[in-house]
Design an enzyme around this catalytic site. Structure first.
Site, PDB file in Angstrom:
ATOM      1  CB  THR A 142      -0.905   0.009   1.251  1.00  0.00           C
ATOM      2  OG1 THR A 142      -1.486   1.318   1.390  1.00  0.00           O
ATOM      3  CG2 THR A 142      -0.135  -0.295   2.529  1.00  0.00           C
ATOM      4  CG  ASP A 143      -0.956   5.114  -0.895  1.00  0.00           C
ATOM      5  OD1 ASP A 143      -1.498   4.521   0.057  1.00  0.00           O
ATOM      6  OD2 ASP A 143      -1.520   6.049  -1.503  1.00  0.00           O
ATOM      7  CD  GLU A 144      -3.000   3.865   4.689  1.00  0.00           C
ATOM      8  OE1 GLU A 144      -2.710   3.629   5.879  1.00  0.00           O
ATOM      9  OE2 GLU A 144      -4.165   4.000   4.292  1.00  0.00           O
TER      10      GLU A 144
ATOM     11  CE  LYS B 224      -0.665  -4.502   2.973  1.00  0.00           C
ATOM     12  NZ  LYS B 224      -1.123  -5.790   2.380  1.00  0.00           N
TER      13      LYS B 224
ATOM     14  CE1 TYR C 238      -3.702  -2.247   5.932  1.00  0.00           C
ATOM     15  CE2 TYR C 238      -3.229   0.042   5.408  1.00  0.00           C
ATOM     16  CZ  TYR C 238      -3.502  -1.242   4.999  1.00  0.00           C
ATOM     17  OH  TYR C 238      -3.545  -1.539   3.657  1.00  0.00           O
TER      18      TYR C 238
HETATM   19  P1  NAD Z   1     -10.551  -6.308   2.547  1.00  0.00           P
HETATM   20  O1  NAD Z   1     -10.489  -6.028   4.004  1.00  0.00           O
HETATM   21  O2  NAD Z   1     -11.751  -5.921   1.779  1.00  0.00           O
HETATM   22  O3  NAD Z   1     -10.324  -7.866   2.296  1.00  0.00           O
HETATM   23  C1  NAD Z   1      -9.359  -8.612   3.001  1.00  0.00           C
HETATM   24  C2  NAD Z   1      -9.635 -10.086   2.756  1.00  0.00           C
HETATM   25  O4  NAD Z   1      -8.614 -10.851   3.424  1.00  0.00           O
HETATM   26  C3  NAD Z   1     -10.987 -10.563   3.308  1.00  0.00           C
HETATM   27  O5  NAD Z   1     -11.634 -11.371   2.357  1.00  0.00           O
HETATM   28  C4  NAD Z   1     -10.587 -11.373   4.544  1.00  0.00           C
HETATM   29  O6  NAD Z   1     -11.512 -12.402   4.845  1.00  0.00           O
HETATM   30  C5  NAD Z   1      -9.233 -11.907   4.124  1.00  0.00           C
HETATM   31  N1  NAD Z   1      -8.376 -12.267   5.267  1.00  0.00           N
HETATM   32  C6  NAD Z   1      -8.115 -11.511   6.366  1.00  0.00           C
HETATM   33  N2  NAD Z   1      -7.307 -12.179   7.210  1.00  0.00           N
HETATM   34  C7  NAD Z   1      -7.033 -13.375   6.615  1.00  0.00           C
HETATM   35  C8  NAD Z   1      -6.244 -14.497   6.993  1.00  0.00           C
HETATM   36  N3  NAD Z   1      -5.566 -14.528   8.148  1.00  0.00           N
HETATM   37  N4  NAD Z   1      -6.184 -15.546   6.149  1.00  0.00           N
HETATM   38  C9  NAD Z   1      -6.880 -15.543   4.972  1.00  0.00           C
HETATM   39  N5  NAD Z   1      -7.661 -14.523   4.581  1.00  0.00           N
HETATM   40  C10 NAD Z   1      -7.721 -13.441   5.391  1.00  0.00           C
HETATM   41  O7  NAD Z   1      -9.243  -5.628   1.921  1.00  0.00           O
HETATM   42  P2  NAD Z   1      -9.062  -4.865   0.536  1.00  0.00           P
HETATM   43  O8  NAD Z   1      -9.451  -3.457   0.707  1.00  0.00           O
HETATM   44  O9  NAD Z   1      -9.655  -5.687  -0.536  1.00  0.00           O
HETATM   45  O10 NAD Z   1      -7.457  -4.905   0.411  1.00  0.00           O
HETATM   46  C11 NAD Z   1      -6.807  -6.036  -0.179  1.00  0.00           C
HETATM   47  C12 NAD Z   1      -5.313  -5.833  -0.110  1.00  0.00           C
HETATM   48  O11 NAD Z   1      -4.952  -4.644  -0.806  1.00  0.00           O
HETATM   49  C13 NAD Z   1      -4.775  -5.660   1.313  1.00  0.00           C
HETATM   50  O12 NAD Z   1      -3.541  -6.331   1.381  1.00  0.00           O
HETATM   51  C14 NAD Z   1      -4.599  -4.161   1.468  1.00  0.00           C
HETATM   52  O13 NAD Z   1      -3.570  -3.866   2.380  1.00  0.00           O
HETATM   53  C15 NAD Z   1      -4.202  -3.788   0.052  1.00  0.00           C
HETATM   54  N6  NAD Z   1      -4.551  -2.410  -0.364  1.00  0.00           N
HETATM   55  C16 NAD Z   1      -5.824  -1.938  -0.215  1.00  0.00           C
HETATM   56  C17 NAD Z   1      -6.149  -0.669  -0.672  1.00  0.00           C
HETATM   57  C18 NAD Z   1      -7.550  -0.118  -0.536  1.00  0.00           C
HETATM   58  O14 NAD Z   1      -7.769   1.061  -0.852  1.00  0.00           O
HETATM   59  N7  NAD Z   1      -8.541  -0.902  -0.109  1.00  0.00           N
HETATM   60  C19 NAD Z   1      -5.160   0.135  -1.274  1.00  0.00           C
HETATM   61  C20 NAD Z   1      -3.851  -0.379  -1.385  1.00  0.00           C
HETATM   62  C21 NAD Z   1      -3.567  -1.652  -0.952  1.00  0.00           C
HETATM   63  O1  DAU Z   2      -3.944   4.383   0.715  1.00  0.00           O
HETATM   64  C1  DAU Z   2      -4.270   3.031   0.652  1.00  0.00           C
HETATM   65  C2  DAU Z   2      -5.096   2.642   1.859  1.00  0.00           C
HETATM   66  O2  DAU Z   2      -6.375   3.253   1.695  1.00  0.00           O
HETATM   67  C3  DAU Z   2      -5.228   1.141   2.028  1.00  0.00           C
HETATM   68  O3  DAU Z   2      -3.951   0.592   2.260  1.00  0.00           O
HETATM   69  C4  DAU Z   2      -6.183   0.801   3.168  1.00  0.00           C
HETATM   70  O4  DAU Z   2      -6.379  -0.598   3.244  1.00  0.00           O
HETATM   71  C5  DAU Z   2      -7.509   1.484   2.907  1.00  0.00           C
HETATM   72  O5  DAU Z   2      -8.395   1.244   3.980  1.00  0.00           O
HETATM   73  C6  DAU Z   2      -7.327   2.988   2.705  1.00  0.00           C
HETATM   74  O6  DAU Z   2      -6.932   3.629   3.943  1.00  0.00           O
HETATM   75  P1  DAU Z   2      -7.544   5.056   4.401  1.00  0.00           P
HETATM   76  O7  DAU Z   2      -7.371   5.193   5.853  1.00  0.00           O
HETATM   77  O8  DAU Z   2      -7.032   6.133   3.525  1.00  0.00           O
HETATM   78  O9  DAU Z   2      -9.098   4.791   3.999  1.00  0.00           O
HETATM   79  P2  DAU Z   2     -10.467   5.126   4.762  1.00  0.00           P
HETATM   80  O10 DAU Z   2     -11.564   4.853   3.775  1.00  0.00           O
HETATM   81  O11 DAU Z   2     -10.545   4.490   6.094  1.00  0.00           O
HETATM   82  O12 DAU Z   2     -10.364   6.705   4.984  1.00  0.00           O
HETATM   83  C7  DAU Z   2     -10.183   7.595   3.888  1.00  0.00           C
HETATM   84  C8  DAU Z   2     -10.082   9.000   4.459  1.00  0.00           C
HETATM   85  O13 DAU Z   2     -11.375   9.374   4.977  1.00  0.00           O
HETATM   86  C9  DAU Z   2      -9.125   9.144   5.618  1.00  0.00           C
HETATM   87  O14 DAU Z   2      -8.522  10.432   5.568  1.00  0.00           O
HETATM   88  C10 DAU Z   2     -10.009   9.052   6.856  1.00  0.00           C
HETATM   89  C11 DAU Z   2     -11.300   9.679   6.385  1.00  0.00           C
HETATM   90  N1  DAU Z   2     -12.551   9.165   6.998  1.00  0.00           N
HETATM   91  C12 DAU Z   2     -12.762   7.823   6.983  1.00  0.00           C
HETATM   92  C13 DAU Z   2     -13.917   7.296   7.536  1.00  0.00           C
HETATM   93  C14 DAU Z   2     -14.153   5.798   7.545  1.00  0.00           C
HETATM   94  C15 DAU Z   2     -13.479  10.047   7.524  1.00  0.00           C
HETATM   95  O15 DAU Z   2     -13.292  11.275   7.525  1.00  0.00           O
HETATM   96  N2  DAU Z   2     -14.626   9.521   8.066  1.00  0.00           N
HETATM   97  C16 DAU Z   2     -14.886   8.180   8.103  1.00  0.00           C
HETATM   98  O16 DAU Z   2     -15.949   7.759   8.642  1.00  0.00           O
END
Ligand code: NAD
Ligand code: DAU
Length: 350
Positions: free
Chosen positions: A129-131, A160, A156
């Protein structure tokens, strides 16, 4: 290819599996997913029906070395999406994050090493992730590049980064053919309604308050999940082992700007009064340690592999609002405990 996808019942993993099966007719996919609160087989109900011969779901934990070993050995490639993914949950309790994101990743890497050694025909994609880069100031003209030092700020992102470092260490030390992708914030269909965009859409539809953390001027770089899936697929097949590839949409928006755009779309689609929708906005206590801004430079992925995003933010947000409006049953289902327990029993031990 025979591909083991971990976390394929989550948001991005389920979109990725659909992308693989639709675009690569010879691919076979095994999906290993623990079915936590975030993992729902309903995300893949169509896939289960349309690609029954090429798709299999196994419920299990990536930390379970005995379960993981044969699954990795049988796979030509691993696309490792499984993670605890929500920053707010990592602030309440980081335990599951360290276990799954660090130990689970190491368990998969170790299984790959044992089964594949340095076999360069195999591929292991760690979805980072970019985080992991930390945060940028609002007025910083720079964007994260792949050589930016890792400086994760939340439990988190620290977990990662642990997986990210281990993945690259297994390449450096053992020659394991590892690829790392670091993506910005995704949005689109099947995102669990705890993340900003689906949470705000569903709250607006239900007339509930819209909780904006702090001043709402935090900036994220938004990418449609289909663009992420195309990029991950490309990196998995054509990326250079040992390399890191940034993925980003070039769509920096403050949370407040994004929320106003969503409310306009909800008002247009439902005929609701925009003033009433805006009246639901509440500035609430800030997220502790909240990262101010993320911005990704995805130039390397464009130059090396020819990738660029295709879904514009306005178009993608409109499609996403429409999707959530049309999938009320899915929203109900994924937030219902009984539903999740049902699937846990159904897939246990498979
Ligand atoms: P998500 O939370 O929607 O899905 C995570 C999945 O992993 C779920 O299906 C869960 O059941 C499974 N899981 C959790 N723990 C597990 C374990 N111990 N064994 C097997 N399965 C398990 O997540 P997402 O938003 O789809 O993100 C997927 C990946 O992409 C993650 O690695 C996250 O860090 C990365 N990522 C997400 C974002 C974003 O914006 N959502 C951005 C950049 C990177
Ligand atoms: O940048 C990639 C990441 O983006 C992924 O690695 C993570 O898995 C994914 O969850 C996401 O993280 P963020 O923390 O950026 O996403 P989130 O949707 O939780 O929040 C987006 C922004 O909105 C953040 O600045 C927090 C804010 N926020 C979030 C929630 C849930 C609010 O202001 N109110 C809210 O209720």
């Amino acid at each position: 290819m025979r591909i083991l996808v971990t976390g394929g019942c989550g948001f991005i993993g389920s979109n990725f599996i659909r992308h693989l099966l639709a675009n690569h007719p010879a691919d076979e996919v095994v999906n290993l997913d623990l079915l936590t609160y975030a993992g729902n087989p309903a995300n893949l109900a169509d896939v289960q029906a349309d690609y029954a011969g090429r798709y299999r779901l196994i419920r299990g934990d990536i930390c379970d070395a005995e379960l993981v070993a044969p699954l990795v050995a049988e796979a030509e490639a691993v696309a490792h999406f499984a993670a605890e993914s929500h920053v707010d949950r990592s602030i309440s309790d980081a335990g599951a994050f360290v276990r799954t994101n660090v130990l689970g990743t190491q368990t998969l890497l170790q299984a790959a090493l044992a089964a594949w050694g340095g076999d360069a025909s195999r591929r292991f994609l760690y979805v980072s992730t970019d985080e992991v880069y930390g945060a940028l100031a609002l007025d910083d003209p720079r964007r994260f590049r792949e050589d930016w030092p890792l400086d994760p700020k939340s439990p988190y992102s620290a977990s990662k980064a642990g997986g990210d470092l281990l993945a690259r260490a297994y390449h450096h030390t053992h020659g394991l053919p590892v690829l790392v992708s670091r993506c910005s914030n995704n949005y689109g269909p099947y995102q669990f309604p705890e993340k900003l965009i689906p949470l705000m859409i569903l709250n607006a539809l239900a007339g509930r308050e819209l909780p904006v953390y702090g001043d709402g001027l935090y900036v994220r770089d938004w990418l449609h999940v289909e663009d992420h899936c195309r990029a991950a697929d490309l990196i998995l097949r054509a990326g250079r082992p040992g390399e890191v590839y940034n993925i980003g949409g070039g769509n920096e928006r403050s949370n407040l700007d994004l929320l106003h755009a969503l409310l306009e779309l909800v008002a247009q689609r439902t005929g609701r009064d925009i003033g009433q929708l805006r009246g639901l906005i509440r500035h609430v206590k800030d997220r502790p340690g909240h990262d101010r801004r993320y911005a990704i430079d995805a130039g390397k992925l464009g130059a090396e592999l020819g990738w660029s995003p295709r879904v514009g933010l306005d178009q993608g947000l409109a499609a996403t609002v429409a999707w959530y409006l049309e999938h009320g049953d899915w929203c109900q289902a994924v937030t219902s405990g009984a539903y999740r327990d049902y699937y846990r029993r159904m897939y246990d031990g498979r």
